[in-house]
Design an enzyme around this catalytic site. Sequence first.
Site, PDB file in Angstrom:
ATOM      1  N   LYS A  28       0.815  -1.219   0.000  1.00  0.00           N
ATOM      2  CA  LYS A  28       0.000   0.000   0.000  1.00  0.00           C
ATOM      3  C   LYS A  28       0.848   1.268   0.000  1.00  0.00           C
ATOM      4  CE  LYS A  28      -0.771   0.449   4.997  1.00  0.00           C
ATOM      5  NZ  LYS A  28      -0.066   1.715   5.179  1.00  0.00           N
ATOM      6  N   THR A  29       1.962   1.271   0.735  1.00  0.00           N
ATOM      7  CA  THR A  29       2.805   2.466   0.778  1.00  0.00           C
ATOM      8  C   THR A  29       3.357   2.774  -0.607  1.00  0.00           C
ATOM      9  OG1 THR A  29       3.422   1.952   3.064  1.00  0.00           O
ATOM     10  CG2 THR A  29       4.785   3.554   1.902  1.00  0.00           C
ATOM     11  N   ASP A 217      -3.807   7.648   4.394  1.00  0.00           N
ATOM     12  CA  ASP A 217      -3.302   6.302   4.671  1.00  0.00           C
ATOM     13  C   ASP A 217      -3.911   5.790   5.976  1.00  0.00           C
ATOM     14  OD1 ASP A 217      -1.859   3.982   4.475  1.00  0.00           O
ATOM     15  OD2 ASP A 217       0.036   4.858   5.133  1.00  0.00           O
ATOM     16  N   GLU A 218      -3.925   4.478   6.168  1.00  0.00           N
ATOM     17  CA  GLU A 218      -4.425   3.832   7.392  1.00  0.00           C
ATOM     18  C   GLU A 218      -5.829   4.327   7.734  1.00  0.00           C
ATOM     19  OE1 GLU A 218      -2.868   1.408   8.462  1.00  0.00           O
ATOM     20  OE2 GLU A 218      -0.723   1.670   8.250  1.00  0.00           O
ATOM     21  N   GLN A 248      -7.463  -4.830   9.731  1.00  0.00           N
ATOM     22  CA  GLN A 248      -6.359  -4.396  10.594  1.00  0.00           C
ATOM     23  C   GLN A 248      -6.747  -3.187  11.463  1.00  0.00           C
ATOM     24  OE1 GLN A 248      -2.195  -4.842   8.984  1.00  0.00           O
ATOM     25  NE2 GLN A 248      -3.273  -4.811   7.032  1.00  0.00           N
ATOM     26  N   ARG A 608       2.244 -10.785  10.289  1.00  0.00           N
ATOM     27  CA  ARG A 608       3.615 -10.241  10.404  1.00  0.00           C
ATOM     28  C   ARG A 608       4.630 -11.275   9.925  1.00  0.00           C
ATOM     29  NH1 ARG A 608       2.204  -6.073   9.489  1.00  0.00           N
ATOM     30  NH2 ARG A 608       0.162  -7.053   9.381  1.00  0.00           N
TER      31      ARG A 608
END
Length: 652
Positions: A28-29, A217-218, A248, A608
Amino acid sequence: MSLNKQQIEAIRTIQGPCLILAGAGSGKTTVIIEKIIRLINYYGYHPNEIFAVTFTNKAAQEMKNRIKKKIFINYKNNLNKLNIFTFHSLGMKIISKSLNILGYNKNYTLFDYHDQIRLIKNIVSKEFRHNNDILKKIIKYISFQKNKIYSPKKSKKKASSKEEKIFSEYYQEYNNFLKKYNVFDFDDLIYVAVYLLKKCQKIKEKWQNCIKYLLVDEYQDTNYSQYKLIKLLSGNNSNFTLVGDDDQSIYSWRGANVENLLFLKNDYPKLQVIKMERNYRSSKRILKVANILISNNQHIFKKKLFSTLEDGIKIKILKLKNEYDESETIISKILLHKLKNNLKYKDYVILYRKNQQSKIFEKNLFQKQIPYVIHENNSFFNKPDIRNLISYLKFIINQDDNISFLKIINIPSRGIGISTIKKIIKYSKYYNKNYYFVIQDINFQKILRKNTRNLLNKFIKLCENIILFSKKNPKKILYKIINDIKYKEWLLKNNKNIKNNIQNIEILLNLIDNYFNTYIKYNNIINSYEILIKLINQLSIHDTNINVSNKNNDYDAIQLMTIHASKGLEFPIVFIIGFEEGIIPSYHNVKNKNISEERRLVYVAITRAKKELIISFCNQRYYYGSIIDIKPSRFLFELPKNDLLWENYLKE
């Protein structure tokens, strides 16, 4: 990496509202950065017309650095105008442009959590002043009201219990004091910004015209006030891209509202939803386990992660006797695995739900002389030696800030006693003057003993010299403060960790020097006192875009951290410990029937892992002086049996 079909679609979707559902490890970044670059290079947007919002300064700085490498040469000189903010730094920018409308002057300061506690203590009735649980509850109540965009008046109307009615009165008084002190608190940076945009059409239009494209973002971590801010800035027909993953969303305890996705769907019927489901991080088996677990939650938008990597080995489940057995077994397994696979210590992470779970591991690792790093949320700016200096800085630009005054009056110790401070507070309330004005009042000084008068006058002279110096040479003001108050000498007498203190001070001095040099280089502000004001307020919200505690990044050590702290990170080998009822899921969220968030937390922990995942639970744990029997987590039985390998290390 080359972009996949969904990433390309996400980058090229420019017109209208767009939601990118970006699963864990889906890049995504990269997509956000590539989209900003495309807007500038191919669609003719000027860098200062694009606003990007994220939750951490580290993420904001990473975006800026990566964008600068790929922008066409004709825009290179404008890159200092890239508008990449945290929510709170954006809110502060909006507020700073409209201080006169709010009745504030430009020398305002910001309260942190410690300042809030001090202020609430001065407001509440005597029986509450030394009850930390009640004080924290009041702060939490005020924060909740501001995040819901409730004024004190509205909060009072909405109050449904005796406690809420009392708290709403405190909220009103608290806000009155903030205004009087020329201060905002952390929640005000969104609450007041939203208030301005809602109440003043001209301000709203100005910002909507300024922002040609908005990226966030987020998005799943936004609360109600942040959603309102996004909506007001973008307008109903504006172009924006929001990036997030509802699976998330793990921060409801600090106000995050996963239902903002539903609001978005209802508020923007033409919303384009792009799902990024390819995971570049984890093995197929790890993703399969994560997908099956999270499928037990209800979803506004459905998605399913997939991987083109290898299947990977089964997820190991360790059934252990107690926390001591858990620590010994896991450390032994890490050492053996590291030796067999020629890996580094930093390839291993131990994730836990509660900070106290790390203590036994820390003790064990220390005794065995195994390198480890515990990642805690203790910010550099929350260290007492740094907070003291920031309080001095806040006071010199805003003498109305009574809380900062109280923090510095006896640091270093000047012999000004509690009885004198009580007299200052009493006199201040009676004459409605700030504390610094009171101690200079001749009539007030007449009621003091000669020795106390001399001590206060010495302090006044010190403050006058520092304030005057700040106007002439703001860049060097912290050097002046440290020298004049003999801060290092005082720390040497009062602290065993003097080396750490001196190192912290040097970091802060360098940070301020770098900030001034960078700001002067890239901005047209001649008056460096204005830079000082801006810097101090950014220090107050920890918004320096400088990682001041990055010393562990290249250190080869086993990583220990909470699951919350691990979000956004990845590791080859992941251990999730304490997979038990009351821990995962937590007793608090079981009681509040918030199992969905606990499941999302486990989903974050699982995703993770890149290659191997090991989960442990114990039969017994030590709680508050007693050994209690404990059940394995309900989530363990939601995982696919065929993908689990049980290793029974239970010792009789």
